[in-house]
Design a protein around this motif. Sequence first.
Motif, PDB file in Angstrom:
ATOM      1  N   PHE A 103       0.801  -1.224   0.000  1.00 45.21           N
ATOM      2  CA  PHE A 103       0.000   0.000   0.000  1.00 45.21           C
ATOM      3  C   PHE A 103       0.840   1.283   0.000  1.00 45.21           C
ATOM      4  CE2 PHE A 103      -2.872   3.212   1.825  1.00 45.21           C
ATOM      5  CZ  PHE A 103      -3.890   3.136   0.882  1.00 45.21           C
ATOM      6  N   PRO A 104       1.893   1.423   0.840  1.00 48.46           N
ATOM      7  CA  PRO A 104       2.665   2.673   0.798  1.00 48.46           C
ATOM      8  C   PRO A 104       3.290   2.932  -0.575  1.00 48.46           C
ATOM      9  CG  PRO A 104       3.212   1.412   2.757  1.00 48.46           C
ATOM     10  CD  PRO A 104       2.357   0.536   1.898  1.00 48.46           C
ATOM     11  N   LEU A 105       3.779   1.886  -1.239  1.00 43.81           N
ATOM     12  CA  LEU A 105       4.348   2.045  -2.575  1.00 43.81           C
ATOM     13  C   LEU A 105       3.264   2.382  -3.592  1.00 43.81           C
ATOM     14  CD1 LEU A 105       6.840   1.971  -4.373  1.00 43.81           C
ATOM     15  CD2 LEU A 105       6.567  -0.501  -4.541  1.00 43.81           C
ATOM     16  N   LEU A 106       2.089   1.770  -3.455  1.00 44.02           N
ATOM     17  CA  LEU A 106       0.961   2.088  -4.328  1.00 44.02           C
ATOM     18  C   LEU A 106       0.633   3.578  -4.240  1.00 44.02           C
ATOM     19  CD1 LEU A 106      -1.557   1.026  -6.090  1.00 44.02           C
ATOM     20  CD2 LEU A 106      -2.756   1.110  -3.910  1.00 44.02           C
ATOM     21  N   VAL A 107       0.520   4.092  -3.029  1.00 42.42           N
ATOM     22  CA  VAL A 107       0.177   5.504  -2.832  1.00 42.42           C
ATOM     23  C   VAL A 107       1.270   6.403  -3.400  1.00 42.42           C
ATOM     24  CG1 VAL A 107      -0.243   7.290  -1.097  1.00 42.42           C
ATOM     25  CG2 VAL A 107      -1.322   5.042  -0.863  1.00 42.42           C
ATOM     26  N   ALA A 108       2.530   6.061  -3.153  1.00 40.58           N
ATOM     27  CA  ALA A 108       3.638   6.867  -3.666  1.00 40.58           C
ATOM     28  C   ALA A 108       3.625   6.911  -5.194  1.00 40.58           C
ATOM     29  CB  ALA A 108       4.967   6.321  -3.154  1.00 40.58           C
ATOM     30  N   ARG A 109       3.390   5.777  -5.820  1.00 35.86           N
ATOM     31  CA  ARG A 109       3.359   5.740  -7.289  1.00 35.86           C
ATOM     32  C   ARG A 109       2.141   6.454  -7.849  1.00 35.86           C
ATOM     33  NH1 ARG A 109       5.405   0.055  -9.824  1.00 35.86           N
ATOM     34  NH2 ARG A 109       7.501   0.098  -8.974  1.00 35.86           N
ATOM     35  N   GLN A 110       1.029   6.444  -7.110  1.00 40.12           N
ATOM     36  CA  GLN A 110      -0.179   7.107  -7.601  1.00 40.12           C
ATOM     37  C   GLN A 110       0.013   8.609  -7.717  1.00 40.12           C
ATOM     38  OE1 GLN A 110      -3.315   5.573  -5.017  1.00 40.12           O
ATOM     39  NE2 GLN A 110      -4.125   4.501  -6.795  1.00 40.12           N
ATOM     40  N   ILE A 111       0.898   9.160  -6.948  1.00 41.33           N
ATOM     41  CA  ILE A 111       1.147  10.597  -7.022  1.00 41.33           C
ATOM     42  C   ILE A 111       1.680  10.962  -8.403  1.00 41.33           C
ATOM     43  CG2 ILE A 111       2.591  12.470  -6.118  1.00 41.33           C
ATOM     44  CD1 ILE A 111       2.295  11.019  -3.346  1.00 41.33           C
ATOM     45  N   ALA A 112       2.584  10.145  -8.934  1.00 44.22           N
ATOM     46  CA  ALA A 112       3.167  10.422 -10.241  1.00 44.22           C
ATOM     47  C   ALA A 112       2.268   9.991 -11.395  1.00 44.22           C
ATOM     48  CB  ALA A 112       4.525   9.726 -10.359  1.00 44.22           C
ATOM     49  N   ASN A 113       1.687   8.789 -11.298  1.00 44.91           N
ATOM     50  CA  ASN A 113       0.849   8.271 -12.379  1.00 44.91           C
ATOM     51  C   ASN A 113      -0.034   7.160 -11.807  1.00 44.91           C
ATOM     52  OD1 ASN A 113      -0.311   7.002 -14.586  1.00 44.91           O
ATOM     53  ND2 ASN A 113       1.516   7.180 -15.855  1.00 44.91           N
ATOM     54  N   PRO A 114      -1.282   7.474 -11.465  1.00 44.21           N
ATOM     55  CA  PRO A 114      -2.138   6.487 -10.810  1.00 44.21           C
ATOM     56  C   PRO A 114      -2.280   5.171 -11.570  1.00 44.21           C
ATOM     57  CG  PRO A 114      -3.167   8.643 -10.780  1.00 44.21           C
ATOM     58  CD  PRO A 114      -1.938   8.760 -11.641  1.00 44.21           C
TER      59      PRO A 114
END
Length: 142
Positions: A20-31
């Motif tokens: 989940f933390p990596l998912l959220v971090a990546r969503q900032i750049a490109n969901p």
Amino acid sequence: MKRAGFIQDLPIPPQGRLPFPLLVARQIANPIAAWGTDFFEQPSIFYRWLGIETAFIMDPDLIQAVLLADSDRYSKQSLYDDVLGDAIGGGLLSAEGEDWRWQRRLAAPLFRAEEMLNFTLAFGRACAAPLRRWGEARPGAE
């Protein structure tokens, strides 16, 4: 203002589910690039992290139920209050109940098919460069 640089790479979904933390971090750049293959195959995806359960609803019929037909049964408030706070304000994204319905009715005319046609030229211009890069990219290249 130049906007052609928003989408940098062809989104290739990660294999399996990201923590989940990596998912959220990546969503900032490109969901979309953050979504694993299960996001494209399952009607809903659930994460539980730090005691908070988050649902990603992908199926169009379920999206309609959550946003329109049964919206009173679903709340996004704890996520917005606890995680995002005042950063996103009280707009359509975070509003609920009557406030959301009022904002949705106010914005709805902008999303009618005949109005959306007025934006196709701008959409096409914004997509031209990324689509050209994607077409030239080798499959699997990063």
